[in-house]
Design a protein around this motif. Structure first.
Motif, PDB file in Angstrom:
ATOM      1  N   MET A 260      23.747  14.346  22.262  1.00 47.36           N
ATOM      2  CA  MET A 260      22.384  14.174  21.765  1.00 47.36           C
ATOM      3  C   MET A 260      22.422  14.035  20.246  1.00 47.36           C
ATOM      4  O   MET A 260      23.200  14.690  19.563  1.00 47.36           O
ATOM      5  CB  MET A 260      21.555  15.387  22.188  1.00 47.36           C
ATOM      6  CG  MET A 260      20.088  15.300  21.899  1.00 47.36           C
ATOM      7  SD  MET A 260      19.310  14.009  22.849  1.00 47.36           S
ATOM      8  CE  MET A 260      17.827  13.774  21.927  1.00 47.36           C
ATOM      9  N   ALA A 261      21.538  13.211  19.736  1.00 48.15           N
ATOM     10  CA  ALA A 261      21.483  12.976  18.295  1.00 48.15           C
ATOM     11  C   ALA A 261      20.962  14.201  17.562  1.00 48.15           C
ATOM     12  O   ALA A 261      20.143  14.946  18.083  1.00 48.15           O
ATOM     13  CB  ALA A 261      20.582  11.790  18.023  1.00 48.15           C
ATOM     14  N   ASN A 262      21.444  14.387  16.353  1.00 54.46           N
ATOM     15  CA  ASN A 262      21.024  15.525  15.544  1.00 54.46           C
ATOM     16  C   ASN A 262      20.099  15.128  14.401  1.00 54.46           C
ATOM     17  O   ASN A 262      19.250  15.907  13.996  1.00 54.46           O
ATOM     18  CB  ASN A 262      22.249  16.248  14.959  1.00 54.46           C
ATOM     19  CG  ASN A 262      23.066  16.900  16.046  1.00 54.46           C
ATOM     20  OD1 ASN A 262      22.495  17.448  16.977  1.00 54.46           O
ATOM     21  ND2 ASN A 262      24.373  16.825  15.940  1.00 54.46           N
ATOM     22  N   HIS A 263      20.290  13.930  13.889  1.00 51.78           N
ATOM     23  CA  HIS A 263      19.492  13.508  12.738  1.00 51.78           C
ATOM     24  C   HIS A 263      18.084  13.122  13.172  1.00 51.78           C
ATOM     25  O   HIS A 263      17.883  12.555  14.250  1.00 51.78           O
ATOM     26  CB  HIS A 263      20.148  12.315  12.037  1.00 51.78           C
ATOM     27  CG  HIS A 263      21.432  12.680  11.372  1.00 51.78           C
ATOM     28  ND1 HIS A 263      21.492  13.328  10.177  1.00 51.78           N
ATOM     29  CD2 HIS A 263      22.722  12.492  11.771  1.00 51.78           C
ATOM     30  CE1 HIS A 263      22.759  13.529   9.848  1.00 51.78           C
ATOM     31  NE2 HIS A 263      23.525  13.031  10.802  1.00 51.78           N
ATOM     32  N   GLN A 264      17.136  13.407  12.313  1.00 49.15           N
ATOM     33  CA  GLN A 264      15.746  13.089  12.610  1.00 49.15           C
ATOM     34  C   GLN A 264      15.543  11.583  12.774  1.00 49.15           C
ATOM     35  O   GLN A 264      14.820  11.136  13.663  1.00 49.15           O
ATOM     36  CB  GLN A 264      14.864  13.596  11.473  1.00 49.15           C
ATOM     37  CG  GLN A 264      13.439  13.809  11.902  1.00 49.15           C
ATOM     38  CD  GLN A 264      12.915  15.154  11.461  1.00 49.15           C
ATOM     39  OE1 GLN A 264      13.390  15.691  10.480  1.00 49.15           O
ATOM     40  NE2 GLN A 264      11.973  15.694  12.191  1.00 49.15           N
TER      41      GLN A 264
ATOM     42  N   SER B 161      17.724   9.476  13.835  1.00 46.42           N
ATOM     43  CA  SER B 161      18.317   9.059  15.110  1.00 46.42           C
ATOM     44  C   SER B 161      17.369   9.347  16.262  1.00 46.42           C
ATOM     45  O   SER B 161      17.228   8.537  17.185  1.00 46.42           O
ATOM     46  CB  SER B 161      19.625   9.795  15.373  1.00 46.42           C
ATOM     47  OG  SER B 161      20.462   9.726  14.281  1.00 46.42           O
ATOM     48  N   LEU B 162      16.724  10.512  16.198  1.00 44.55           N
ATOM     49  CA  LEU B 162      15.771  10.876  17.249  1.00 44.55           C
ATOM     50  C   LEU B 162      14.591   9.904  17.263  1.00 44.55           C
ATOM     51  O   LEU B 162      14.137   9.474  18.327  1.00 44.55           O
ATOM     52  CB  LEU B 162      15.277  12.315  17.040  1.00 44.55           C
ATOM     53  CG  LEU B 162      16.347  13.394  17.176  1.00 44.55           C
ATOM     54  CD1 LEU B 162      15.806  14.739  16.710  1.00 44.55           C
ATOM     55  CD2 LEU B 162      16.834  13.480  18.607  1.00 44.55           C
TER      56      LEU B 162
END
Length: 84
Positions: free
Chosen positions: A1-5, A7-8
């Motif tokens: 799962m992506a961590n960066h805002q 990326s989300l």
């Protein structure tokens, strides 16, 4: 799962766009099927500009390739011209 805002957000955007593109592509495919099934010349001539417009818009937004849109328009025009 992506961590960066970012990326989300990109994941949210791409999934929303994917659904929208699928809807418009499916609608256009159904319109093409309906036009191909039509044997009445007047009805087919009335449907053709709407379908061509749909295909042009999809090609402009890169939902379908521009050459595919062009090929479909050509084949549909030939179909309408051959109708009795």
């Amino acid at each position: 799962m992506a961590n960066h805002q970012s990326s989300l957000k990109r994941i949210r955007q791409s999934s929303a766009r994917r659904l929208r593109n699928r809807y418009y592509a499916k609608t256009a495919r159904n319109a093409v099927r309906k036009l191909r099934a039509t044997s009445d010349k007047a009805e087919a001539s009335a449907l053709l500009p709407k379908v061509v417009s749909m295909l042009d818009k999809l090609a402009k937004k890169n939902v379908i390739h521009k050459n595919k849109a062009s090929n479909l328009k050509s084949k549909l025009t030939c179909h309408v011209n051959k109708c009795q």
